[in-house]
Write a protein that holds these residues in place. Structure first.
Motif, mmCIF file in Angstrom:
data_model
loop_
_atom_site.group_PDB
_atom_site.id
_atom_site.type_symbol
_atom_site.label_atom_id
_atom_site.label_comp_id
_atom_site.label_asym_id
_atom_site.label_seq_id
_atom_site.Cartn_x
_atom_site.Cartn_y
_atom_site.Cartn_z
ATOM 1 N N SER A 1 11.253 3.822 -2.982
ATOM 2 C CA SER A 1 11.436 2.382 -2.898
ATOM 3 C C SER A 1 10.417 1.783 -1.935
ATOM 4 C CB SER A 1 12.857 2.057 -2.403
ATOM 5 O OG SER A 1 13.830 2.570 -3.272
ATOM 6 N N MET A 2 10.181 0.501 -2.071
ATOM 7 C CA MET A 2 9.297 -0.206 -1.151
ATOM 8 C C MET A 2 10.063 -0.522 0.133
ATOM 9 S SD MET A 2 7.192 -3.733 -1.870
ATOM 10 C CE MET A 2 8.688 -4.662 -2.214
ATOM 11 N N PHE A 3 9.413 -0.392 1.277
ATOM 12 C CA PHE A 3 10.039 -0.727 2.551
ATOM 13 C C PHE A 3 8.968 -1.170 3.535
ATOM 14 C CE2 PHE A 3 9.236 3.831 2.409
ATOM 15 C CZ PHE A 3 8.589 4.090 3.597
ATOM 16 N N GLN A 4 9.406 -1.761 4.630
ATOM 17 C CA GLN A 4 8.477 -2.266 5.636
ATOM 18 C C GLN A 4 8.258 -1.238 6.743
ATOM 19 O OE1 GLN A 4 10.526 -6.141 6.427
ATOM 20 N NE2 GLN A 4 8.507 -6.999 6.119
ATOM 21 N N VAL A 5 7.043 -1.234 7.273
ATOM 22 C CA VAL A 5 6.703 -0.379 8.402
ATOM 23 C C VAL A 5 5.867 -1.174 9.395
ATOM 24 C CG1 VAL A 5 6.781 1.808 7.147
ATOM 25 C CG2 VAL A 5 4.649 0.507 7.214
ATOM 26 N N TYR A 6 5.909 -0.720 10.644
ATOM 27 C CA TYR A 6 5.012 -1.280 11.652
ATOM 28 C C TYR A 6 3.752 -0.414 11.673
ATOM 29 C CZ TYR A 6 3.059 -2.587 16.197
ATOM 30 O OH TYR A 6 2.222 -3.003 17.205
ATOM 31 N N CYS A 7 2.592 -1.042 11.480
ATOM 32 C CA CYS A 7 1.313 -0.332 11.460
ATOM 33 C C CYS A 7 0.497 -0.693 12.704
ATOM 34 C CB CYS A 7 0.498 -0.693 10.215
ATOM 35 S SG CYS A 7 1.266 -0.257 8.643
ATOM 36 N N GLY B 1 0.832 -1.196 0.000
ATOM 37 C CA GLY B 1 0.000 0.000 0.000
ATOM 38 C C GLY B 1 0.862 1.239 0.000
ATOM 39 N N GLN B 2 0.236 2.384 -0.246
ATOM 40 C CA GLN B 2 0.993 3.630 -0.146
ATOM 41 C C GLN B 2 1.220 4.021 1.310
ATOM 42 O OE1 GLN B 2 -1.363 6.352 -2.725
ATOM 43 N NE2 GLN B 2 0.530 6.531 -3.923
ATOM 44 N N THR B 3 0.280 3.669 2.171
ATOM 45 C CA THR B 3 0.361 3.995 3.586
ATOM 46 C C THR B 3 -0.323 2.902 4.397
ATOM 47 O OG1 THR B 3 -1.747 5.186 3.554
ATOM 48 C CG2 THR B 3 0.257 6.479 3.087
ATOM 49 N N CYS B 4 -0.137 2.954 5.710
ATOM 50 C CA CYS B 4 -0.893 2.043 6.572
ATOM 51 C C CYS B 4 -2.393 2.285 6.435
ATOM 52 C CB CYS B 4 -0.475 2.226 8.042
ATOM 53 S SG CYS B 4 1.197 1.664 8.428
ATOM 54 N N SER B 5 -2.777 3.538 6.210
ATOM 55 C CA SER B 5 -4.197 3.866 6.064
ATOM 56 C C SER B 5 -4.801 3.190 4.847
ATOM 57 C CB SER B 5 -4.374 5.386 5.971
ATOM 58 O OG SER B 5 -3.999 6.008 7.176
ATOM 59 N N GLU C 1 -5.314 -5.720 11.373
ATOM 60 C CA GLU C 1 -4.506 -6.229 12.482
ATOM 61 C C GLU C 1 -3.180 -5.473 12.548
ATOM 62 O OE1 GLU C 1 -3.917 -10.398 12.186
ATOM 63 O OE2 GLU C 1 -6.028 -10.909 12.458
ATOM 64 N N ASP C 2 -2.702 -5.212 13.781
ATOM 65 C CA ASP C 2 -1.386 -4.607 13.951
ATOM 66 C C ASP C 2 -0.321 -5.534 13.376
ATOM 67 O OD1 ASP C 2 -2.773 -2.726 15.379
ATOM 68 O OD2 ASP C 2 -2.049 -3.365 17.348
ATOM 69 N N GLY C 3 0.738 -4.956 12.838
ATOM 70 C CA GLY C 3 1.813 -5.796 12.330
ATOM 71 C C GLY C 3 2.733 -5.051 11.388
ATOM 72 N N VAL C 4 3.640 -5.779 10.790
ATOM 73 C CA VAL C 4 4.619 -5.225 9.858
ATOM 74 C C VAL C 4 4.125 -5.452 8.438
ATOM 75 C CG1 VAL C 4 7.015 -5.337 9.067
ATOM 76 C CG2 VAL C 4 6.492 -5.633 11.495
#
Length: 431
Positions: A105-111, A79-83, A92-95
């Motif tokens: 670039s694509m990268f991982q985030v904790y949402c 996605g573009q954002t967690c939203s 669900e909460d997670g990476v």
């Protein structure tokens, strides 16, 4: 996390065996024809001929079924954002994977998908396991080399550097690309114990608080713009030192001729390491590689010292004099629980000679001096002595404690690996 499923069609060739009136047709190099039941196989007329031309390709088959759509937030469907991930059914909460725009670039985030006012995105962590070790190793948000002239990591609040990772955000400083390339409205802060795994960040948080006035929209929607344009992180003015260590270095060089003249058969040496972190030989085979210096504060990690470079770290200033003899001075302005100083030397003596140690204390006016030393002598190479000392004065410097100087000496003449600890101390000179 799901991945794109692709359905693959495999063309299978079936070899068919065909019978003719009870006689097998062998489509090999030679074959036989069937002439009827009243004809013995012995009377069959054999035949053979050249292979025919390859036939034209068949028509293209119909398209296969569409593959399954990857789950939102996967590497195949970021996605573009967690939203946006949340809006497409992931709650669900997670990476998760995000790609904010086509240029990034694509990268991982904790949402954090569940807290009110969200979804929220983890953009950074400020980790501190040693509040006394200010601006020391691991303090990437301030400086790992002190708040002095040489500050190598300053500016991370305002720049686009990234460091650390999501999984170790509670055991090291962390800064995500999301810190500067996402647009946000509000800020949430969690206080989480050290070494908490990512899966328990929220459940282990002791304090959680957030804004709700959309203040970040006034600063381009991210923390980088906030600190760069509105609240730049600047060095604070440190308390006035009671002692000018640079003045001491200059004074030591000035009286160098008197010092060396007091040493019988003084042997001059060369500073032959261009990196200024050792003496390789020094002339006359004094060292194979020697006088490598390391320092740590309050049991932090030992880091190497470069000659003639000034350091200012957590209330401690350090400088060296590459004169004759070599001096290292360290002034302790703040109350420090423990200093550690290490010197590694591989000697030209290579195991020859003898070792002797010295120690003593004396007063000079209002100053008290404690020293301990070790000498390697009686080898074919020049003798070497390393002296460690502290100077304190309750009257002149308001030194609060009597420093305890504890060296760990080497026991052979091939290597001098000295480890010296001092502390607790305040307002003392160590060298």
């Amino acid at each position: 996390m799901s991945c794109l499923l692709v359905r693959t069609f495999v063309l299978t060739l079936l070899l068919l065996a065909t019978a003719c009136q009870g006689h097998l047709l062998d489509f090999g190099k030679c074959a036989c024809s069937c002439r009827g039941d009243d004809q013995d196989a012995e009377n069959a007329v054999p035949f053979s001929g050249p292979k025919g031309d390859i036939g034209p390709p068949g028509k293209q088959g119909p398209p296969g079924d569409a593959g399954a759509v990857a789950e939102w937030g996967s590497a195949s469907n970021p996605g573009q954002t967690c939203s946006e991930i949340f809006a497409n059914g992931v709650n669900e909460d997670g990476v998760y994977f995000i790609k904010p725009d086509r240029y990034s670039s694509m990268f991982q985030v904790y949402c954090d998908m569940e807290s009110p006012g969200g979804p929220w995105t983890l953009v950074a962590s400020v980790h501190e396991n040693n509040p006394q070790g200010m601006c020391t190793t691991g303090d990437k948000w301030s400086s790992e080399q002190g708040n002095g002239k040489y500050v190598h990591s300053a500016g991370n609040w305002e720049n686009t550097n990234i460091f650390g990772n999501i999984q170790s955000a509670t055991s090291d400083d962390f800064k995500s690309p999301a810190y500067f390339n996402l647009k946000a409205r509000n800020l949430m802060v969690w206080h989480v114990p050290n070494n908490t795994p990512a899966s328990k960040y929220k459940s282990k948080a002791s304090v959680m608080y957030k804004t709700n006035n959309d203040f970040l929209t006034n600063y381009n929607g991210n923390l980088r713009s906030l600190f760069k344009n509105k609240y730049p992180m600047e060095k604070t003015k440190q308390a006035q030192n009671k002692f000018d260590i640079n003045k001491l270095v200059r004074a030591t060089r000035k009286i160098s001729p008197q010092i060396t003249a007091a040493v019988p058969n003084w042997n001059p040496y060369e500073y032959d390491d261009l990196a200024k972190q050792a003496i390789f030989d020094g002339g006359s085979d004094i060292f194979d590689t020697g006088n490598q210096l390391y320092f740590s504060l309050n049991d932090g990690e030992l880091f190497p010292i470069t000659y003639e470079e000034k350091y200012s770290i957590g209330g401690v200033t350090l400088n060296t004099s590459t004169g004759y003899p070599f001096f290292m001075y360290l002034w302790v302005q703040e109350s420090i629980a423990r200093l550690m100083f290490k010197v590694d030397s591989e000697l030209g003596a290579d195991g020859e000679g003898e070792i002797v140690t010295y120690s003593g204390t004396f007063d000079q006016g209002v100053f008290s001096v404690t020293y301990k030393a070790q000498e390697v002598y009686a080898a074919t190479d020049p003798s070497i002595m390393q002296v460690y000392f502290t100077i304190s004065s309750p009257q002149a410097w308001e030194s609060e404690t009597s420093p305890i100087l504890t060296p760990v000496w080497s026991s052979n003449t091939g290597f001098l690996n000295h480890l010296v600890t001092v502390g607790p101390v305040k307002n003392i000179l160590f060298g």
